[in-house]
Motif scaffolding. Structure first.
Motif, PDB file in Angstrom:
ATOM      1  N   UNK A  47       0.818  -1.224   0.000  1.00  0.00           N
ATOM      2  CA  UNK A  47       0.000   0.000   0.000  1.00  0.00           C
ATOM      3  C   UNK A  47       0.845   1.265   0.000  1.00  0.00           C
ATOM      4  N   UNK A  48       0.246   2.343  -0.514  1.00  0.00           N
ATOM      5  CA  UNK A  48       0.925   3.636  -0.516  1.00  0.00           C
ATOM      6  C   UNK A  48       1.038   4.156   0.906  1.00  0.00           C
ATOM      7  N   UNK A  49       2.037   5.004   1.189  1.00  0.00           N
ATOM      8  CA  UNK A  49       2.133   5.589   2.529  1.00  0.00           C
ATOM      9  C   UNK A  49       0.931   6.484   2.814  1.00  0.00           C
ATOM     10  N   UNK A  50       0.767   6.835   4.066  1.00  0.00           N
ATOM     11  CA  UNK A  50      -0.433   7.532   4.514  1.00  0.00           C
ATOM     12  C   UNK A  50      -0.659   8.877   3.830  1.00  0.00           C
ATOM     13  N   UNK A 186       3.527   2.565   6.830  1.00  0.00           N
ATOM     14  CA  UNK A 186       2.107   2.601   6.494  1.00  0.00           C
ATOM     15  C   UNK A 186       1.314   2.536   7.788  1.00  0.00           C
ATOM     16  N   UNK A 187       0.388   3.462   7.977  1.00  0.00           N
ATOM     17  CA  UNK A 187      -0.410   3.464   9.193  1.00  0.00           C
ATOM     18  C   UNK A 187       0.428   3.586  10.445  1.00  0.00           C
ATOM     19  N   UNK A 209       4.828   1.214  -7.696  1.00  0.00           N
ATOM     20  CA  UNK A 209       5.294   2.576  -7.483  1.00  0.00           C
ATOM     21  C   UNK A 209       6.050   2.664  -6.169  1.00  0.00           C
ATOM     22  N   UNK A 210       7.117   3.478  -6.149  1.00  0.00           N
ATOM     23  CA  UNK A 210       7.834   3.748  -4.905  1.00  0.00           C
ATOM     24  C   UNK A 210       7.588   5.193  -4.508  1.00  0.00           C
ATOM     25  N   UNK A 211       7.786   5.473  -3.221  1.00  0.00           N
ATOM     26  CA  UNK A 211       7.480   6.784  -2.667  1.00  0.00           C
ATOM     27  C   UNK A 211       8.644   7.298  -1.843  1.00  0.00           C
TER      28      UNK A 211
END
Length: 236
Positions: A47-50, A186-187, A209-211
């Motif tokens: 999941x994507x970061x918050x 995440x969270x 995707x990376x963030x």
């Protein structure tokens, strides 16, 4: 056996991965012993970061503007003031009426307040200022392990895992292409997922995707990858 600093760091990272992923073997997600982190094993979708949606920042409380970030600044009802500006290397942007203003190091909300106060000083009665971060040039990822040029790299806009590996000049000759680990918060918890570059390159798996703040670790092939056999085995 003696190791240089880089090799020691890589082995320490691999040991952390072993502890994290062994703790969750046989389950998609499971808390690690200390209860402060989780690991996602064998997932093609981390999941994507918050604070991000499609690579764009949507919160205002955490992110601080950095040099070379691209900002969209607007004042409600005054189109002449609305513009897209890039923060210069000194952390400043130049705007109509108020000239140069310090943006670097401020949260989006702090910058909105600062611009509003400057406009109130002799120009507008009650300006409603909106600042949106369009590109996070100051966001960075860490690429470690069996790549040709490990390091910390800035990313702008959408960046995939393959593109992140390319930033580090590609995999070196001892890389385990099925052992690419991505760490992410995440969270409020640290999580990780294992990806197979062979499947991604063949089109059999999506290129994730990376963030900003992601840590990408490329495992080494051979005996040093024996831990993958452990984490893929069922619970005893």
């Amino acid at each position: 056996m003696m190791f240089n600093g880089s090799k020691t760091r890589t082995w320490l990272v691999a040991l952390c991965v072993l502890v994290m992923l062994t703790a969750c073997a046989g389950s998609n997600t499971r808390p690690i012993a200390d209860g402060t982190a989780r690991a996602v094993m064998g997932s093609q979708e981390l999941p994507a970061p918050d604070t991000t949606v499609d690579g764009r920042y949507v919160g205002k409380s955490d992110y601080r503007v950095g040099a070379l970030d691209l900002l969209e600044i607007s004042v409600f009802g005054i189109e002449e003031f609305s513009r897209t500006v890039r923060v210069n290397s000194s952390g400043q942007v130049t705007l109509p009426l108020i000239g140069a203003i310090e943006a670097g190091g401020k949260t989006v909300q702090e910058l909105e307040t600062d611009i509003s106060e400057r406009l109130k000083d002799g120009y507008l009665q009650n300006p409603q200022v909106t600042v949106f971060v369009a590109e996070f040039t100051s966001q960075r990822i860490t690429v470690e392990g069996a790549v040709n040029q490990p390091g910390i790299y800035p990313i702008t806009g959408d960046t995939s895992l393959l593109q992140a590996i390319a930033l580090a000049k590609g995999l070196d000759r001892v890389a385990n292409r099925s052992g690419i680990i991505v760490f992410r918060t995440i969270g409020g918890q640290r999580m990780a997922a294992v990806f197979d570059l062979r499947q991604i390159r063949a089109g059999d798996a999506p290129d994730p995707q990376v963030y900003g703040d992601d840590i990408i670790v490329v495992d080494e092939s051979g005996a040093r990858s024996a831990w993958r056999e452990i984490i893929q085995s069922p619970d005893s």
